[in-house]
Design a protein around this motif. Structure first.
Motif, PDB file in Angstrom:
ATOM      1  N   LYS A   2      61.796  67.379  56.067  1.00 16.46           N
ATOM      2  CA  LYS A   2      62.876  68.226  56.121  1.00 16.46           C
ATOM      3  C   LYS A   2      63.719  67.879  54.859  1.00 16.46           C
ATOM      4  CE  LYS A   2      62.256  69.920  59.979  1.00 16.46           C
ATOM      5  NZ  LYS A   2      61.303  71.130  59.909  1.00 16.46           N
ATOM      6  N   CYS A  95      73.250  72.716  61.486  1.00 19.47           N
ATOM      7  CA  CYS A  95      71.521  72.237  60.887  1.00 19.47           C
ATOM      8  C   CYS A  95      70.657  72.172  61.947  1.00 19.47           C
ATOM      9  CB  CYS A  95      71.799  71.122  60.005  1.00 19.47           C
ATOM     10  SG  CYS A  95      72.493  71.458  58.376  1.00 19.47           S
ATOM     11  N   ASP A 100      62.912  74.280  63.982  1.00 24.58           N
ATOM     12  CA  ASP A 100      62.016  73.230  63.024  1.00 24.58           C
ATOM     13  C   ASP A 100      61.232  73.625  62.132  1.00 24.58           C
ATOM     14  OD1 ASP A 100      63.608  71.217  63.945  1.00 24.58           O
ATOM     15  OD2 ASP A 100      62.335  70.805  65.870  1.00 24.58           O
ATOM     16  N   ASN A 103      61.683  73.983  57.061  1.00 22.98           N
ATOM     17  CA  ASN A 103      61.648  72.710  56.307  1.00 22.98           C
ATOM     18  C   ASN A 103      62.397  72.563  55.073  1.00 22.98           C
ATOM     19  OD1 ASN A 103      59.408  71.877  58.062  1.00 22.98           O
ATOM     20  ND2 ASN A 103      58.124  73.176  56.731  1.00 22.98           N
ATOM     21  N   THR A 104      63.129  73.556  54.718  1.00 29.41           N
ATOM     22  CA  THR A 104      63.843  73.549  53.421  1.00 29.41           C
ATOM     23  C   THR A 104      65.216  74.365  53.772  1.00 29.41           C
ATOM     24  OG1 THR A 104      62.231  72.718  51.921  1.00 29.41           O
ATOM     25  CG2 THR A 104      64.350  73.274  50.911  1.00 29.41           C
ATOM     26  N   GLU A 137      66.300  64.447  51.327  1.00 30.43           N
ATOM     27  CA  GLU A 137      64.953  64.813  51.993  1.00 30.43           C
ATOM     28  C   GLU A 137      64.916  63.553  53.247  1.00 30.43           C
ATOM     29  OE1 GLU A 137      61.367  65.873  49.771  1.00 30.43           O
ATOM     30  OE2 GLU A 137      61.151  63.386  49.950  1.00 30.43           O
ATOM     31  N   ASP A 141      59.908  65.824  61.397  1.00 32.39           N
ATOM     32  CA  ASP A 141      59.462  67.223  61.463  1.00 32.39           C
ATOM     33  C   ASP A 141      60.642  67.924  62.211  1.00 32.39           C
ATOM     34  OD1 ASP A 141      57.064  66.672  59.730  1.00 32.39           O
ATOM     35  OD2 ASP A 141      56.131  66.074  61.719  1.00 32.39           O
ATOM     36  N   TRP A 143      64.821  68.936  62.667  1.00 27.94           N
ATOM     37  CA  TRP A 143      66.140  68.750  62.280  1.00 27.94           C
ATOM     38  C   TRP A 143      66.932  67.833  63.101  1.00 27.94           C
ATOM     39  CZ3 TRP A 143      67.372  69.841  57.655  1.00 27.94           C
ATOM     40  CH2 TRP A 143      66.610  70.771  56.791  1.00 27.94           C
TER      41      TRP A 143
END
Length: 160
Positions: A2, A95, A100, A103-104, A137, A141, A143
Motif C-alpha cells: 500500500k 483511508c 483494498d 494500492n496507491t 509505503e 495488502d 488498508w
C-alpha cells in the motif's frame, strides 16, 4: 503493498482576500508548485489510483494542478468535507474505507492533520510545507492492516 501520498495544499492567498477560510484560493506560486509536485509524484512512480481531497477551494485547486502536472488522466477523485482540517484519526478512518484493490492513494488537505498523520505512520517527526507531499509505503495488502500498524510505514520521500 500500500502506498499513501499525503499532500498539503499549495500556498494560498491570505485570509483578508477571501470571505472565509474555505474559499481561500491558491496563489500563482502555489499553483505552479502544485503542478511540480504532481510531476514529481509521477517521476517517483507513485501514480495514484484514487485521489481524495478536502473540499476547501485551495485543496481543490491543488488537486486539479497535481492531476495536470502528473498527467493523471482518468484517475477517480473526490472532494470530501470531512477532510477539511481533518485530524489524524479522521484521515486514517477515511483511508480504512478505501477498497483494498486500490494500492496507491493520494490525500490532499491541510496541516496540522497531514503532518501529524505522516509523522504517526512513519514514526518520524515531519512538517509538510505548502505543496509538499510525503510518500509512504507499507508492505500490507490491506488498508485496515497497514493503517493499524502505525509507526511501521516507510517514508520513501518528501517532495519537492
Amino acid at each position: 503493498v500500500k502506498r499513501l501520498i499525503l499532500m498539503r495544499h499549495g500556498e494560498a492567498e491570505v485570509m483578508l482576500a477571501a470571505k472565509n477560510d474555505k474559499t481561500r484560493r491558491l496563489t500563482a506560486s502555489g499553483l505552479s508548485a502544485s503542478v511540480r509536485t504532481g510531476q514529481e509524484i509521477r517521476a517517483r512512480g507513485f501514480s495514484p489510483e484514487l485521489i481524495l481531497s478536502s473540499d476547501a477551494e485551495r485543496a481543490v485547486e491543488t488537486l486539479e494542478a497535481v492531476m495536470r502536472g502528473g498527467a493523471f488522466v482518468g484517475i477517480p477523485s473526490k472532494t470530501l468535507g470531512i477532510l477539511y482540517l481533518a485530524d489524524p484519526e479522521t484521515l486514517l478512518f477515511r483511508c480504512c474505507e478505501v477498497d483494498d484493490q486500490t494500492n496507491t492513494l493520494l490525500l490532499i488537505g491541510h496541516n496540522p492533520g497531514w503532518s501529524e498523520t505522516a509523522s504517526e505512520l512513519s514514526n518520524t517527526h515531519l512538517v509538510l510545507e505548502t505543496a509538499q507531499a510525503a510518500l509512504l509505503e507499507h508492505s500490507s495488502d490491506s488498508w485496515g492492516d497497514a493503517l493499524n500498524d502505525s509507526g511501521s510505514w516507510r517514508l520513501k520521500a518528501i517532495i519537492p
